[in-house]
Design a protein around this motif. Structure first.
Motif, mmCIF file in Angstrom:
data_model
loop_
_atom_site.group_PDB
_atom_site.id
_atom_site.type_symbol
_atom_site.label_atom_id
_atom_site.label_comp_id
_atom_site.label_asym_id
_atom_site.label_seq_id
_atom_site.Cartn_x
_atom_site.Cartn_y
_atom_site.Cartn_z
ATOM 1 N N ARG A 10 0.961 2.050 6.435
ATOM 2 C CA ARG A 10 0.933 1.279 5.195
ATOM 3 C C ARG A 10 1.269 -0.172 5.464
ATOM 4 O O ARG A 10 1.968 -0.489 6.436
ATOM 5 N N VAL A 11 0.784 -1.038 4.596
ATOM 6 C CA VAL A 11 1.140 -2.452 4.594
ATOM 7 C C VAL A 11 1.745 -2.768 3.245
ATOM 8 O O VAL A 11 1.143 -2.475 2.203
ATOM 9 N N TYR A 12 2.937 -3.334 3.260
ATOM 10 C CA TYR A 12 3.615 -3.735 2.028
ATOM 11 C C TYR A 12 3.162 -5.140 1.653
ATOM 12 O O TYR A 12 3.391 -6.091 2.404
ATOM 13 N N ILE A 13 2.494 -5.273 0.516
ATOM 14 C CA ILE A 13 2.088 -6.581 0.023
ATOM 15 C C ILE A 13 2.883 -6.869 -1.238
ATOM 16 O O ILE A 13 2.709 -6.200 -2.265
ATOM 17 N N GLU A 14 3.747 -7.848 -1.148
ATOM 18 C CA GLU A 14 4.659 -8.184 -2.241
ATOM 19 C C GLU A 14 3.918 -9.077 -3.244
ATOM 20 O O GLU A 14 3.872 -10.286 -3.099
ATOM 21 N N ILE A 15 3.314 -8.462 -4.266
ATOM 22 C CA ILE A 15 2.556 -9.260 -5.226
ATOM 23 C C ILE A 15 3.482 -10.060 -6.141
ATOM 24 O O ILE A 15 3.061 -11.040 -6.760
ATOM 25 N N SER A 16 4.740 -9.646 -6.207
ATOM 26 C CA SER A 16 5.729 -10.361 -7.014
ATOM 27 C C SER A 16 7.111 -10.091 -6.447
ATOM 28 O O SER A 16 7.439 -8.950 -6.113
ATOM 29 N N ASN A 17 7.916 -11.141 -6.306
ATOM 30 C CA ASN A 17 9.316 -10.910 -5.929
ATOM 31 C C ASN A 17 10.225 -11.056 -7.143
ATOM 32 O O ASN A 17 11.433 -11.239 -7.019
ATOM 33 N N VAL A 18 9.619 -10.968 -8.332
ATOM 34 C CA VAL A 18 10.342 -11.069 -9.597
ATOM 35 C C VAL A 18 10.604 -9.666 -10.127
ATOM 36 O O VAL A 18 9.710 -8.813 -10.128
ATOM 37 N N PHE A 71 4.815 -15.247 -8.021
ATOM 38 C CA PHE A 71 3.773 -14.248 -8.190
ATOM 39 C C PHE A 71 2.623 -14.622 -7.261
ATOM 40 O O PHE A 71 2.155 -15.762 -7.269
ATOM 41 N N MET A 72 2.170 -13.674 -6.467
ATOM 42 C CA MET A 72 1.023 -13.934 -5.600
ATOM 43 C C MET A 72 -0.214 -14.133 -6.469
ATOM 44 O O MET A 72 -0.475 -13.334 -7.386
ATOM 45 N N SER A 73 -0.994 -15.179 -6.205
ATOM 46 C CA SER A 73 -2.193 -15.431 -6.999
ATOM 47 C C SER A 73 -3.260 -14.393 -6.683
ATOM 48 O O SER A 73 -3.277 -13.795 -5.588
#
Length: 290
Positions: A4-12, A29-31
């Motif tokens: 798996r790859v963790y993609i942090e679309i938001s750190n909020v 927030f990742m665009s």
């Protein structure tokens, strides 16, 4: 290449759990275009992406576009959520066949709202489970209770309330014997599981020195990509203490082929911790115990 790859679309996140330390990075927030570019690089390298490292995925204002991009790239998705927004996003989740697993961090509710009745919260989640069983029978659902202490569970009362409620709702019986070192999951019904684990310390240079020897699933089983596209070797590197590169500025394969990344991976294979943060990570001890 990775499980798996963790993609942090938001750190909020809209909660502040005691088991999740605050982060030093800028809230972001990742665009959608950035996510599309990043997923285009990693989709062929992983079995699935987790839309999480820190933060609550459902706080992202474009979560529907994020899931559509996952569908466009035919990429399986795992979501970890506190569950507060499941009513709002229920249809979105059930309509997205790319989502293969959703994890509810049940312990987050009592951690943030110790004086509130948990039953209403559980009812919303279990009603979602019922709908998922009918509409998405392939969807795995974990109800996480990651608060088991090594000696005695300080949260035993709260956990018992959860287990009893789940039992009553599904008219079943759940074995109370828990051994997180051997079997973490207990099947409730269909693809619904209670998932138990102990709390862990997030690695920090401020924690005690553990040693130079050990191994980790980072760089072999998974990597993380933070909201600003910084690539990190491990899903616990919440503040990018080991930045390997930025995949909006450099191709992910070039980053993974870089000297720092290779040294880490070779070190783990030999049981050697080459990065200072890893030498202060107590989580690594779990792998040596196994």
């Amino acid at each position: 290449m990775f499980k798996r790859v963790y993609i942090e679309i938001s750190n909020v996140c809209d909660l502040q759990c005691s088991f999740c330390p605050s982060i030093k990075r800028e809230k972001k927030f990742m665009s959608v275009p950035d996510f599309d570019k990043i997923l285009g690089q990693v989709a062929s390298l992983t079995e699935e992406v987790c839309l999480h490292l820190m933060g609550e995925p459902f706080t992202h204002p474009k979560i529907d576009d994020i899931l559509k991009i996952c569908s466009d790239h035919n990429t399986k998705v795992q979501i970890t959520t506190n569950g507060l927004h499941i009513d709002k996003f229920k249809d979105l989740v059930l309509d997205s066949t790319q989502i293969r697993q959703i994890n509810f961090s049940i312990q987050s509710f009592t951690d943030n709202f110790p004086n509130k009745d948990i039953n209403e919260y559980l009812l919303r989640i279990l009603n979602f489970v019922v709908s998922a069983t009918k509409l998405r029978p392939d969807l795995y659902i974990n109800l996480r209770l990651w608060n088991i202490d090594d000696v005695a569970c300080a949260n035993a009362h709260d956990n018992e309330r959860v287990i009893s409620y789940v039992e009553d709702f599904f008219k079943t019986k759940i074995n109370r014997k828990i051994d997180v070192g051997y079997m973490k999951s207990k099947k409730v019904c269909d693809k619904l599981y209670l998932h138990f684990d102990s709390r862990f310390e997030w690695p920090s240079l401020e924690l005690p020195y553990i040693g130079d020897n050990g191994t980790c699933h980072g760089m072999s089983g998974h990597i993380g990509i933070l909201a600003d596209a910084t690539v990190v070797p491990c899903c616990l590197d919440k503040d990018a203490n080991i930045p390997l590169g930025n995949c909006l500025e450099q191709n992910i394969l070039s980053i993974l082929g870089g000297q720092r990344a290779i040294k880490m991976k070779e070190g783990f294979a030999k049981g050697s911790l080459v990065e200072e943060l890893c030498r202060h990570c107590s989580y690594i001890q779990r792998f040596s115990q196994k």
